[in-house]
Design a protein around this motif. Structure first.
Motif, mmCIF file in Angstrom:
data_model
loop_
_atom_site.group_PDB
_atom_site.id
_atom_site.type_symbol
_atom_site.label_atom_id
_atom_site.label_comp_id
_atom_site.label_asym_id
_atom_site.label_seq_id
_atom_site.Cartn_x
_atom_site.Cartn_y
_atom_site.Cartn_z
ATOM 1 N N HIS A 163 0.827 -1.201 0.000
ATOM 2 C CA HIS A 163 0.000 0.000 0.000
ATOM 3 C C HIS A 163 0.864 1.256 0.000
ATOM 4 C CE1 HIS A 163 -2.874 -2.914 2.091
ATOM 5 N NE2 HIS A 163 -3.295 -2.766 0.855
ATOM 6 N N VAL A 164 1.894 1.247 0.825
ATOM 7 C CA VAL A 164 2.797 2.398 0.886
ATOM 8 C C VAL A 164 3.612 2.479 -0.403
ATOM 9 C CG1 VAL A 164 4.620 3.537 2.200
ATOM 10 C CG2 VAL A 164 2.854 2.232 3.397
ATOM 11 N N ASP A 165 4.062 1.334 -0.918
ATOM 12 C CA ASP A 165 4.766 1.320 -2.207
ATOM 13 C C ASP A 165 3.904 1.928 -3.303
ATOM 14 O OD1 ASP A 165 7.251 0.269 -1.563
ATOM 15 O OD2 ASP A 165 6.627 -1.808 -1.907
ATOM 16 N N TRP A 166 2.642 1.546 -3.330
ATOM 17 C CA TRP A 166 1.726 2.081 -4.334
ATOM 18 C C TRP A 166 1.668 3.602 -4.240
ATOM 19 C CZ3 TRP A 166 -2.691 4.907 -3.200
ATOM 20 C CH2 TRP A 166 -3.464 5.270 -4.306
ATOM 21 N N PHE A 167 1.519 4.105 -3.034
ATOM 22 C CA PHE A 167 1.451 5.555 -2.864
ATOM 23 C C PHE A 167 2.727 6.208 -3.376
ATOM 24 C CE2 PHE A 167 2.398 9.441 -0.660
ATOM 25 C CZ PHE A 167 1.248 10.177 -0.904
ATOM 26 N N LEU A 168 3.883 5.697 -2.948
ATOM 27 C CA LEU A 168 5.158 6.303 -3.331
ATOM 28 C C LEU A 168 5.412 6.230 -4.834
ATOM 29 C CD1 LEU A 168 7.378 4.983 -0.402
ATOM 30 C CD2 LEU A 168 6.523 7.317 -0.703
ATOM 31 N N GLU A 169 5.017 5.131 -5.448
ATOM 32 C CA GLU A 169 5.281 4.945 -6.874
ATOM 33 C C GLU A 169 4.248 5.617 -7.770
ATOM 34 O OE1 GLU A 169 7.771 3.432 -8.635
ATOM 35 O OE2 GLU A 169 8.865 3.286 -6.753
ATOM 36 N N HIS A 170 2.981 5.463 -7.447
ATOM 37 C CA HIS A 170 1.935 5.884 -8.379
ATOM 38 C C HIS A 170 1.325 7.245 -8.066
ATOM 39 C CE1 HIS A 170 2.086 2.143 -10.543
ATOM 40 N NE2 HIS A 170 2.183 1.535 -9.378
ATOM 41 N N ARG A 171 1.235 7.587 -6.809
ATOM 42 C CA ARG A 171 0.635 8.874 -6.472
ATOM 43 C C ARG A 171 1.651 10.005 -6.519
ATOM 44 N NH1 ARG A 171 -4.179 9.157 -7.671
ATOM 45 N NH2 ARG A 171 -4.545 10.831 -6.198
ATOM 46 N N LEU A 172 2.932 9.675 -6.451
ATOM 47 C CA LEU A 172 3.974 10.708 -6.475
ATOM 48 C C LEU A 172 4.794 10.694 -7.756
ATOM 49 C CD1 LEU A 172 5.347 10.384 -2.828
ATOM 50 C CD2 LEU A 172 3.642 11.989 -3.691
ATOM 51 N N ASN A 173 4.373 9.919 -8.742
ATOM 52 C CA ASN A 173 5.209 9.736 -9.932
ATOM 53 C C ASN A 173 5.441 11.017 -10.732
ATOM 54 O OD1 ASN A 173 2.617 9.874 -10.899
ATOM 55 N ND2 ASN A 173 2.812 8.143 -12.291
ATOM 56 N N ARG A 174 4.574 12.001 -10.598
ATOM 57 C CA ARG A 174 4.757 13.260 -11.349
ATOM 58 C C ARG A 174 5.234 14.395 -10.450
ATOM 59 N NH1 ARG A 174 -0.474 12.707 -15.200
ATOM 60 N NH2 ARG A 174 0.439 11.104 -16.517
ATOM 61 N N ALA A 186 7.316 7.954 5.040
ATOM 62 C CA ALA A 186 6.988 6.524 4.956
ATOM 63 C C ALA A 186 7.905 5.713 5.865
ATOM 64 C CB ALA A 186 7.104 6.044 3.514
ATOM 65 N N ARG A 187 9.163 6.088 5.941
ATOM 66 C CA ARG A 187 10.093 5.391 6.835
ATOM 67 C C ARG A 187 9.696 5.587 8.302
ATOM 68 N NH1 ARG A 187 15.917 6.820 4.047
ATOM 69 N NH2 ARG A 187 15.771 5.335 2.334
ATOM 70 N N LEU A 188 9.235 6.788 8.638
ATOM 71 C CA LEU A 188 8.753 7.032 10.002
ATOM 72 C C LEU A 188 7.537 6.168 10.314
ATOM 73 C CD1 LEU A 188 8.868 10.873 10.703
ATOM 74 C CD2 LEU A 188 10.055 9.059 11.922
ATOM 75 N N LEU A 189 6.630 6.074 9.363
ATOM 76 C CA LEU A 189 5.445 5.227 9.553
ATOM 77 C C LEU A 189 5.862 3.773 9.782
ATOM 78 C CD1 LEU A 189 3.175 6.802 6.818
ATOM 79 C CD2 LEU A 189 2.682 6.767 9.268
ATOM 80 N N ALA A 190 6.807 3.305 8.975
ATOM 81 C CA ALA A 190 7.284 1.924 9.131
ATOM 82 C C ALA A 190 7.951 1.730 10.491
ATOM 83 C CB ALA A 190 8.252 1.574 8.002
#
Length: 98
Positions: A52-63, A76-80
């Motif tokens: 879920h976090v990977d999806w956000f980092l890759e797809h929601r921030l890609n632009r 994301a690292r803090l959340l983890a």
């Protein structure tokens, strides 16, 4: 009716740094939470998986700019860390962190 999840309280144990830095992490964590909640209907970080976090980092921030992606990666690292997970995020994002 249940209370909304308090991201600030959730991150309080792992947040350090200046007031502005803490506020940025809280704001970004709330954005991550909202996006994951909308896409997967997972309301709290306890229900998230790494994908879920990977999806956000890759797809929601890609632009977004590289600097923006970097700051979200830090959040994301803090959340983890707060979830006590040993998640390692993809190499493309990890290269930004150097």
């Amino acid at each position: 009716m249940s209370k909304p999840f308090d991201m600030e309280l959730f991150l309080a144990a792992v947040l350090t740094g200046s007031h502005a830095t803490r506020q940025r992490h809280i704001r970004q964590a709330k954005i991550i939470q909202a996006e994951i909640s909308e896409r997967w209907h997972r309301q709290t970080p306890w229900a998230w998986q790494k994908k879920h976090v990977d999806w956000f980092l890759e797809h929601r921030l890609n632009r977004r700019r590289e600097a923006t992606r970097y700051y979200y990666l830090l959040t994301a690292r803090l959340l983890a860390r707060r979830l006590q997970k040993t998640w390692v995020f993809k190499a493309r994002l990890a290269a930004i962190a150097r």
